[in-house]
Structures are given as C-alpha cells and as structure tokens.
Design a protein around this motif. Structure first.
Motif, PDB file in Angstrom:
ATOM      1  N   ARG A  18       0.819  -1.202   0.000  1.00  0.00           N
ATOM      2  CA  ARG A  18       0.000   0.000   0.000  1.00  0.00           C
ATOM      3  C   ARG A  18       0.853   1.252   0.000  1.00  0.00           C
ATOM      4  O   ARG A  18       0.550   2.234  -0.690  1.00  0.00           O
ATOM      5  N   MET A  19       1.911   1.243   0.797  1.00  0.00           N
ATOM      6  CA  MET A  19       2.786   2.415   0.836  1.00  0.00           C
ATOM      7  C   MET A  19       3.443   2.647  -0.521  1.00  0.00           C
ATOM      8  O   MET A  19       3.514   3.783  -1.004  1.00  0.00           O
ATOM      9  N   MET A  20       3.898   1.573  -1.153  1.00  0.00           N
ATOM     10  CA  MET A  20       4.549   1.711  -2.449  1.00  0.00           C
ATOM     11  C   MET A  20       3.572   2.234  -3.499  1.00  0.00           C
ATOM     12  O   MET A  20       3.883   3.170  -4.249  1.00  0.00           O
ATOM     13  N   TYR A  21       2.372   1.676  -3.550  1.00  0.00           N
ATOM     14  CA  TYR A  21       1.387   2.131  -4.527  1.00  0.00           C
ATOM     15  C   TYR A  21       0.898   3.546  -4.216  1.00  0.00           C
ATOM     16  O   TYR A  21       0.575   4.310  -5.126  1.00  0.00           O
ATOM     17  N   GLY A  22       0.834   3.896  -2.930  1.00  0.00           N
ATOM     18  CA  GLY A  22       0.444   5.254  -2.573  1.00  0.00           C
ATOM     19  C   GLY A  22       1.465   6.280  -3.036  1.00  0.00           C
ATOM     20  O   GLY A  22       1.106   7.342  -3.577  1.00  0.00           O
ATOM     21  N   ILE A  23       2.743   5.980  -2.839  1.00  0.00           N
ATOM     22  CA  ILE A  23       3.797   6.887  -3.308  1.00  0.00           C
ATOM     23  C   ILE A  23       3.756   7.012  -4.823  1.00  0.00           C
ATOM     24  O   ILE A  23       3.913   8.108  -5.388  1.00  0.00           O
ATOM     25  N   LEU A  24       3.521   5.897  -5.502  1.00  0.00           N
ATOM     26  CA  LEU A  24       3.446   5.926  -6.967  1.00  0.00           C
ATOM     27  C   LEU A  24       2.272   6.782  -7.437  1.00  0.00           C
ATOM     28  O   LEU A  24       2.394   7.559  -8.397  1.00  0.00           O
ATOM     29  N   THR A  25       1.137   6.685  -6.754  1.00  0.00           N
ATOM     30  CA  THR A  25      -0.030   7.489  -7.132  1.00  0.00           C
ATOM     31  C   THR A  25       0.222   8.972  -6.917  1.00  0.00           C
ATOM     32  O   THR A  25      -0.117   9.807  -7.769  1.00  0.00           O
ATOM     33  N   VAL A  26       0.813   9.333  -5.789  1.00  0.00           N
ATOM     34  CA  VAL A  26       1.084  10.746  -5.501  1.00  0.00           C
ATOM     35  C   VAL A  26       2.071  11.324  -6.505  1.00  0.00           C
ATOM     36  O   VAL A  26       1.907  12.453  -6.996  1.00  0.00           O
ATOM     37  N   ALA A  27       3.109  10.552  -6.829  1.00  0.00           N
ATOM     38  CA  ALA A  27       4.075  11.032  -7.821  1.00  0.00           C
ATOM     39  C   ALA A  27       3.418  11.245  -9.178  1.00  0.00           C
ATOM     40  O   ALA A  27       3.683  12.232  -9.876  1.00  0.00           O
ATOM     41  N   GLY A  28       2.540  10.320  -9.562  1.00  0.00           N
ATOM     42  CA  GLY A  28       1.847  10.481 -10.838  1.00  0.00           C
ATOM     43  C   GLY A  28       0.937  11.692 -10.852  1.00  0.00           C
ATOM     44  O   GLY A  28       0.883  12.435 -11.838  1.00  0.00           O
ATOM     45  N   LEU A  29       0.204  11.934  -9.760  1.00  0.00           N
ATOM     46  CA  LEU A  29      -0.666  13.110  -9.688  1.00  0.00           C
ATOM     47  C   LEU A  29       0.150  14.397  -9.768  1.00  0.00           C
ATOM     48  O   LEU A  29      -0.270  15.380 -10.393  1.00  0.00           O
ATOM     49  N   ALA A  30       1.313  14.421  -9.135  1.00  0.00           N
ATOM     50  CA  ALA A  30       2.166  15.616  -9.197  1.00  0.00           C
ATOM     51  C   ALA A  30       2.586  15.904 -10.638  1.00  0.00           C
ATOM     52  O   ALA A  30       2.575  17.059 -11.081  1.00  0.00           O
ATOM     53  N   LEU A  31       2.951  14.870 -11.377  1.00  0.00           N
ATOM     54  CA  LEU A  31       3.336  15.074 -12.771  1.00  0.00           C
ATOM     55  C   LEU A  31       2.160  15.549 -13.615  1.00  0.00           C
ATOM     56  O   LEU A  31       2.299  16.461 -14.442  1.00  0.00           O
ATOM     57  N   VAL A  32       0.990  14.948 -13.402  1.00  0.00           N
ATOM     58  CA  VAL A  32      -0.180  15.293 -14.225  1.00  0.00           C
ATOM     59  C   VAL A  32      -0.657  16.713 -13.941  1.00  0.00           C
ATOM     60  O   VAL A  32      -1.106  17.423 -14.842  1.00  0.00           O
ATOM     61  N   ILE A  33      -0.564  17.170 -12.694  1.00  0.00           N
ATOM     62  CA  ILE A  33      -1.107  18.482 -12.319  1.00  0.00           C
ATOM     63  C   ILE A  33      -0.105  19.596 -12.548  1.00  0.00           C
ATOM     64  O   ILE A  33      -0.419  20.627 -13.161  1.00  0.00           O
ATOM     65  N   PHE A  34       1.124  19.435 -12.069  1.00  0.00           N
ATOM     66  CA  PHE A  34       2.061  20.550 -12.061  1.00  0.00           C
ATOM     67  C   PHE A  34       2.774  20.755 -13.396  1.00  0.00           C
ATOM     68  O   PHE A  34       3.183  21.874 -13.707  1.00  0.00           O
ATOM     69  N   MET A  35       2.937  19.710 -14.183  1.00  0.00           N
ATOM     70  CA  MET A  35       3.608  19.890 -15.457  1.00  0.00           C
ATOM     71  C   MET A  35       2.823  20.791 -16.418  1.00  0.00           C
ATOM     72  O   MET A  35       3.386  21.695 -17.035  1.00  0.00           O
TER      73      MET A  35
END
Length: 206
Positions: free
Chosen positions: A127-144
């Motif tokens: 869960r921790m690994m998938y949670g970090i992966l989701t947050v990183a993906g959201l950061a790329l999708v929103i801030f880029m």
C-alpha cells in the motif's frame, strides 16, 4: 530620417529562442504527463487490489534460489525463488524481487483460494509503495501543465515587448517627417515651417 534600431533584431532573436525552447519543454512535459498518468493508473490499481485481498492467508515459505537479473536499462536486481505449502496441502513455487538468502524461512502471503497471487511483501508495504506511486503520478499530471502555462505567458509577454520595440521607432520617424514638412502659401510656393521664405523683401528708402 529615423536612425536604425539594432536592438529590435536582438529582441526578436530572444523571442525565437524562447519559442524553440518552449516547444522542447512542451514535448518533454507531454511525455512526463503520460508517464504520470501511467503511475496513477498503476498505483490506483495496486491500492484496489491490496484493499480487495485484506483477507489473505499467510504461511511460511523457504527460499530455494537467489539470482541477480539484468534490467533493460542496464541496472540489475536480485530475485528469489520461494516454495510454500498452502493450507490445503498444495505446494507452489514463485519468483519475485527480494534479498533473502537461500535456505531462509520467509513469510508468504496470498489471496485465499488463489495461491498464484503469493508474494513475500506485506500488504502494508504494498500500500505504501502504490500510494507513493499514485502521488508522484498526480504531481506530474497536475504541475507539469501549469509549468507549460507559465512559460507560455512569459513567451507572449516577450512577443508583445518585441512588437512594441519594433513599432516605436517607426512611429517616431513618421512624427519627425511630419514636423518638418513644408507649408505652401497662397501663391503655391513652398514655405519652410516658421513663416520664412527663401526670398528677401525689397528695401525701400525713406
């Protein structure tokens, strides 16, 4: 006559450079957004799977082999082969990434009735690994995309400034030519501005 303004070419050169750089940045950002979307999908799917299998069975397994595998990017990872026996008495073997040594006893977790889902990783770590992966993906999708918008605004501002610098000398030259244009008298002869003519008035002696 208006004097040439060499700075206008420098301004347009900076604009062209920013446009080219902006196009390259936009391409890179688009690739990062696609990568971020993949991260989000993988992370959410992983979170859903770990939530759906909270009722996992846990048994002890034995590490049979440990190998180092080359990855496509040139790196390498360590994989282990684990054997375990289900509660029904069926023996299964699987391979996955891990650092346990050969002969070690290791905990194996699998979904009830589906031993092919076996893993040595706990639900919490997954869960921790998938949670970090989701947050990183959201950061790329929103801030880029926000970065692209900011760079685009700066580029438009530079273009407006370059247009002003180019048009300002031309307007000044038009005003200067209009201020020194000759004025024609009633007789049709041109008279310079200021009211003086080129001929002198005859002198009359008293």
């Amino acid at each position: 006559m208006s004097t040439p303004q060499p700075c206008r070419f420098g301004a347009w050169g900076r604009v062209a450079g920013k446009v080219a750089g902006g196009a390259a940045v936009t391409t890179a950002v688009a690739a990062l957004v696609v990568l971020g979307y993949g991260f989000v999908r993988t992370g959410l799917d992983g979170l859903n799977n770990t939530s759906a299998v909270d009722g996992r069975a846990s048994v002890d397994g034995v590490v049979l082999a440990k190998d180092r595998v080359s990855e496509p990017q040139g790196s390498s990872s360590t994989r282990i082969e684990v054997r375990f026996t289900t509660a029904a008495g069926t023996v299964y073997q699987f391979r996955e990434a891990g650092n346990a040594d050969v002969g070690d006893t290791i905990g194996v977790h699998y979904e009830l009735g589906r031993p092919e889902t076996a893993t040595t990783h706990s639900v919490t770590s997954n869960r921790m690994m998938y949670g970090i992966l989701t947050v990183a993906g959201l950061a790329l999708v929103i801030f880029m995309p926000l970065l692209v918008l900011r760079l685009g605004r700066e580029g438009l501002r530079d273009i407006r400034q370059a247009v002003r610098k180019q048009s300002s000398p031309d307007r000044g030259a038009v005003h200067q030519d209009a201020s020194v244009s000759p004025v024609r008298t009633a007789s049709g002869a041109p008279t310079p501005v200021g009211g003086r003519s080129g001929s002198r008035r005859p002198r009359v002696d008293g």
